[in-house]
Design an enzyme around this catalytic site. Structure first.
Site, PDB file in Angstrom:
ATOM      1  N   HIS A  73      -3.685  -4.949   0.237  1.00  0.00           N
ATOM      2  CA  HIS A  73      -3.447  -5.445   1.589  1.00  0.00           C
ATOM      3  C   HIS A  73      -3.507  -6.971   1.601  1.00  0.00           C
ATOM      4  CE1 HIS A  73      -4.523  -1.564   3.996  1.00  0.00           C
ATOM      5  NE2 HIS A  73      -4.098  -1.264   2.778  1.00  0.00           N
ATOM      6  N   CYS A 117       0.826  -1.206   0.000  1.00  0.00           N
ATOM      7  CA  CYS A 117       0.000   0.000   0.000  1.00  0.00           C
ATOM      8  C   CYS A 117       0.866   1.264   0.000  1.00  0.00           C
ATOM      9  CB  CYS A 117      -0.970  -0.035   1.175  1.00  0.00           C
ATOM     10  SG  CYS A 117      -2.377   1.084   0.966  1.00  0.00           S
ATOM     11  N   GLU A 144      -2.747  -9.003   3.880  1.00  0.00           N
ATOM     12  CA  GLU A 144      -2.919  -9.625   5.197  1.00  0.00           C
ATOM     13  C   GLU A 144      -4.342 -10.138   5.424  1.00  0.00           C
ATOM     14  OE1 GLU A 144      -4.964  -6.148   5.525  1.00  0.00           O
ATOM     15  OE2 GLU A 144      -2.863  -6.239   4.936  1.00  0.00           O
TER      16      GLU A 144
END
Length: 380
Positions: free
Chosen positions: A351, A259, A353
């Site tokens: 992202h 990001c 994650e």
């Protein structure tokens, strides 16, 4: 004060939307953006990348799963304001530990409900992200001209340096699960809790450092790799962080950024960044991994992107060797990933994650581990 007190949302171009107070009453101003995720509102609210933004949820029914302590991604709610259409009357989920509106009230987050979020989203999509204010209670009793003045006097996102406002004040360590395989220095530009957790699950000890850290601070960790997190603000303002990253590249320490970290890798390579008309926000954004040809559904929260100097198929010459576009957004061809071909560094704009999901891109943490393994083998 009740949840049904009148409220008003005012955009900087003068358009207004009426609704009812949701969360705290009062006033707030920020950049109005829309998030297309149908789930994961708690992760959105606690993502530091949303600092100073008024978030419009496009899914109509919000709050039905309540809130809990497990799904928070940072120490607090970061959004400046919250806009929903149809808030849940009460939470109904086995994991719920509280009510969303109460959580907003407890943290002083001003919101508005009963808004036509479809019309609001179309307006932002067509005219671009813009400043907005939410006013309820006594604040809503000012004249329309006064409310608009408060909105237009608020700072714009372009040119805003915000990482230092959301970063950790002190370094901390997330220990590796099981045997420690590697050590990573993670620069906290607005990091989400799931990121070091996923690295730790791969045997990585993560030293999370403030955004103001120097290269000496990074070297003191004796890292096998360096990670730059997501975060808010304009990457064009992050000169100190870019200078740090250039030192990482010069010393050929394996690097992974996501990001905001992706945009800073672009700047470190000598590329420009620019502000997108309305950005990418949500957990349903399609991205092509050009290395594998696989299409991933990914989680995004960014309003800026890297300006590639030529055709996306052509590598760019940089002070650290050629770099290529590794990932691209399928909706608008925005650069979603960069890979250096002669330096151990790569990054993605989204992202991986997976908080609140999806999990398609989690393999990127394995790529980072592989990169550190290759560097260690080369030194042996």
């Amino acid at each position: 004060m009740t949840a049904h007190e009148p409220a008003l949302l005012v955009l900087e171009d003068g358009r207004t939307f009426t609704g009812q107070a949701y969360g705290a009453t009062g006033e707030t101003v920020g950049e109005a953006v829309f998030c297309t995720g149908m789930t994961g509102y708690q992760e959105t609210l606690t993502d530091p990348s949303y600092h100073r933004q008024v978030v419009v949820m496009t899914a109509p029914h919000i709050g039905n799963t309540g809130v809990n302590t497990t799904d928070t991604e940072s120490r607090r709610i970061w959004v400046s304001g919250f806009v929903v259409r149809d808030p849940a009357i009460r939470p109904s989920n086995w994991r719920s530990q509280g009510d969303l509106e109460r959580a907003l009230q407890d943290q002083g987050v001003v919101g508005i409900s009963e808004v036509d979020t479809r019309a609001l989203t179309r307006h932002i999509r067509d005219r671009g992200a813009m400043r907005a204010g939410i006013f309820s209670g006594d604040a809503a009793r000012a004249s329309a001209a006064e409310l608009l003045r408060r909105v237009t006097e608020a700072p714009v996102m372009a040119g805003s340096a915000l990482a230092a406002e959301v970063t950790t004040r002190e370094p901390y360590v997330v220990p590796a699960e099981g045997e420690r395989r590697f050590t990573v220095a993670a620069l906290d530009l607005g990091i989400k809790g799931m990121t070091p957790a996923l690295l730790a699950a791969r045997g990585v000890e993560v030293h999370v450092l403030p955004s103001t850290s120097s290269f000496d601070d990074v070297r003191a960790v004796r890292p096998d790799g360096v990670f730059f997190s997501n975060g808010p603000g304009d990457p064009a303002t992050a000169d100190a962080e870019v200078a740090l990253l250039r030192q990482v590249l010069e010393h050929r320490i394996p690097f992974f950024g996501i990001c905001f970290g992706n945009q800073l890798l672009g700047r470190a390579l000598g590329l420009e960044t620019y502000k997108l008309p309305f950005g990418h926000r949500g957990i349903n954004q399609p991205v092509l991994d050009r290395r594998t040809g696989k299409v991933e559904v990914t989680s995004h929260n960014h309003g800026f992107a890297i300006a590639w100097p030529g055709h996306l198929d052509q590598p760019a010459d940089t002070p650290y060797g050629p770099a290529r576009v590794s990932h691209v957004a399928l909706n608008d061809d925005v650069v979603e990933g960069v890979q250096c071909l002669q330096t151990p560094a790569f990054s993605v704009q989204y992202h991986p994650e997976a908080a609140a999901g999806p999990h398609d891109a989690e393999y990127l943490f394995d790529r980072f581990v592989d990169l550190m393994e290759e560097a260690r083998s080369a030194q042996a």
